[in-house]
Design an enzyme around this catalytic site. Structure first.
Site, PDB file in Angstrom:
ATOM      1  CG  HIS A 164     -20.568   4.561 -17.409  1.00 36.28           C
ATOM      2  ND1 HIS A 164     -19.264   4.534 -17.860  1.00 36.28           N
ATOM      3  CD2 HIS A 164     -20.623   5.538 -16.468  1.00 36.28           C
ATOM      4  CE1 HIS A 164     -18.569   5.456 -17.225  1.00 36.28           C
ATOM      5  NE2 HIS A 164     -19.365   6.089 -16.371  1.00 36.28           N
ATOM      6  CB  CYS A 165     -21.257   1.339 -12.439  1.00 35.31           C
ATOM      7  SG  CYS A 165     -21.742   1.445 -10.704  1.00 35.31           S
TER       8      CYS A 165
END
Length: 419
Positions: free
Chosen positions: A165-166
């Site tokens: 998850h960026c």
């Protein structure tokens, strides 16, 4: 009015334009990323390229056009990466019934009945490329995750080929947007190199034109110095990230797998060779989304229960079959009525005994012995006597004939015993 899927979505995603764009819950961080790209690009075009274009005649305009196109390309890839479905696996409406298991030790509920507790196997084995891979069960989504799928705690969704998850993108990186994420990171690296190179070239031009030192050229164009420093720092991040993901693509790994299974030294069953791995990422068609966020929610048909947690009803004495609840309630009501009537008869008999004993106080011990022997010899008489008094009206002291006959027989027995 019927609602659409994105309006009742159970995940933490945020939707815009009627469900056409889907973002992560931290979509606000996307604005910071946009500003980090847009502001340096504007400063570069206005304070550096505007002065350097005169040094190259028509080629100076080409430098400006390339800078603008690169900035637009990077921002476009950022939006595509952040605003699309990363590969969310739709949640199941109920657990998989084919995998129901019951514990041998059943639990006991409030009514005292034994209820078997429902259990799911935590893992299942599937075959991938001829090798066995273990997949886990997700309690939140109520499904067995496909291979390389993981549940994102931030978005609260299971994502196929979950990479990470960026926070800079504000979205999960998975099967359907990994290609665009890598292109965004790599193009941002190219943009940093381009801005750094042109800014350094402008400093060189100032040094040659004024026959001065590098410090004098830097004082004449401080914007170039700031942009060079900014791009140099950014290259450590986006450049390092680009190199790391080149390694992951070549070995067919995800960031999640690389960090979690690094110490296990397990065999990578997904590795198909360096060339085939790159072809898989960049030259294969992206699978369509499994979610139709704009479709209307369909009412799910009530499903018939397939398992029984209650014990079967006990068959009646006649062996006809299970006794219905209505019959049990009627029988229970009749028993309660008999008990209340018996209590009323006992109370009236006690009052009668008190009145009759007033005249026979002196013979109390002998009469008690006779009563005990009479009860032992004729238990059925006592039971019949109680039943015969059911017809007496409540509040009346009139003795029924069968009760009077029974009392007379008892008195005759007592007189015989006394003699």
């Amino acid at each position: 009015m019927a609602k659409r899927v994105y309006q009742v979505w159970k995940g933490s995603n945020k939707f815009f334009f009627g469900g056409r764009l889907v973002f992560g819950p931290d979509a606000k961080s996307l604005l910071v990323t946009v500003l980090l790209i847009l502001i340096p690009s504007v400063l570069f075009c206005t304070l550096v390229v505007r002065h350097i274009r005169h040094e190259f005649n028509n080629a100076g305009y080409a430098i400006l056009v390339v800078a603008i196109l690169l900035a637009i390309y990077v921002l476009g890839l950022l939006l595509v990466t952040s605003a699309r479905d990363p590969g969310i696996v739709p949640r199941a409406s109920h657990p998989p019934e084919e995998d129901f298991n019951y514990e041998s030790s059943a639990s006991v509920d409030a009514s005292g009945r034994h209820t078997p507790s429902l259990q799911f196997p935590r893992t299942k084995e599937v075959h991938v490329n001829g090798m066995v891979v273990r997949v886990k069960y997700c309690d939140t989504c109520m499904l067995y995750r496909p291979p390389r799928c993981s549940h994102c705690s931030i978005c609260n969704n299971c994502v196929e080929k979950f990479d990470h998850h960026c926070p800079w993108v504000g979205q999960c990186i998975g099967m359907r947007n990994y290609r665009y994420f890598f292109m965004f990171v790599s193009s941002a690296t190219i943009l940093c190199i381009y801005v750094f190179s042109i800014s350094a070239l402008y400093i060189k031009i100032l040094m040659n034109r004024d026959q001065g030192t590098v410090w004098r050229a830097m004082k004449e164009s401080p914007a170039s110095v700031v942009l060079m420093a900014y791009c140099f720092i950014s290259l450590w991040f986006v450049g390092g990230l680009t190199g790391f993901h080149l390694y992951l693509i070549g070995t067919n790994q995800t960031t999640y797998e690389n960090f979690r299974y690094r110490a296990d030294s397990r065999l990578n069953v997904y590795n198909r060779g360096c060339v085939n791995n790159f072809i898989e990422v960049f030259c294969t068609a992206i699978k369509p989304s499994k979610n139709k966020f704009r479709s209307f929610v369909q009412q799910e048909v009530q499903r018939q229960p397939t398992t029984r947690t209650r014990e079967p009803e006990v068959a009646d004495e006649a062996g006809v079959g299970p006794r219905s609840k209505i019959e049990d309630d009627l029988e229970l009501g009749g028993d309660l009525l008999k008990i209340s009537q018996r209590r009323n008869v006992d109370a009236n008999n006690d009052d009668f005994d008190i009145r009759s004993r007033g005249s026979n106080v002196g013979r109390r011990d002998s009469s008690d012995t006779a009563d005990l022997s009479l009860d032992q010899q004729n238990p059925s008489v006592q039971s019949d006597a109680r039943h015969s008094s059911w017809g007496r009206r409540s509040g009346s002291w009139e003795i029924a004939p069968d009760v009077a006959a029974m009392n007379a027989a008892a008195a005759q027995n007592r007189s015989n015993n006394d003699q």
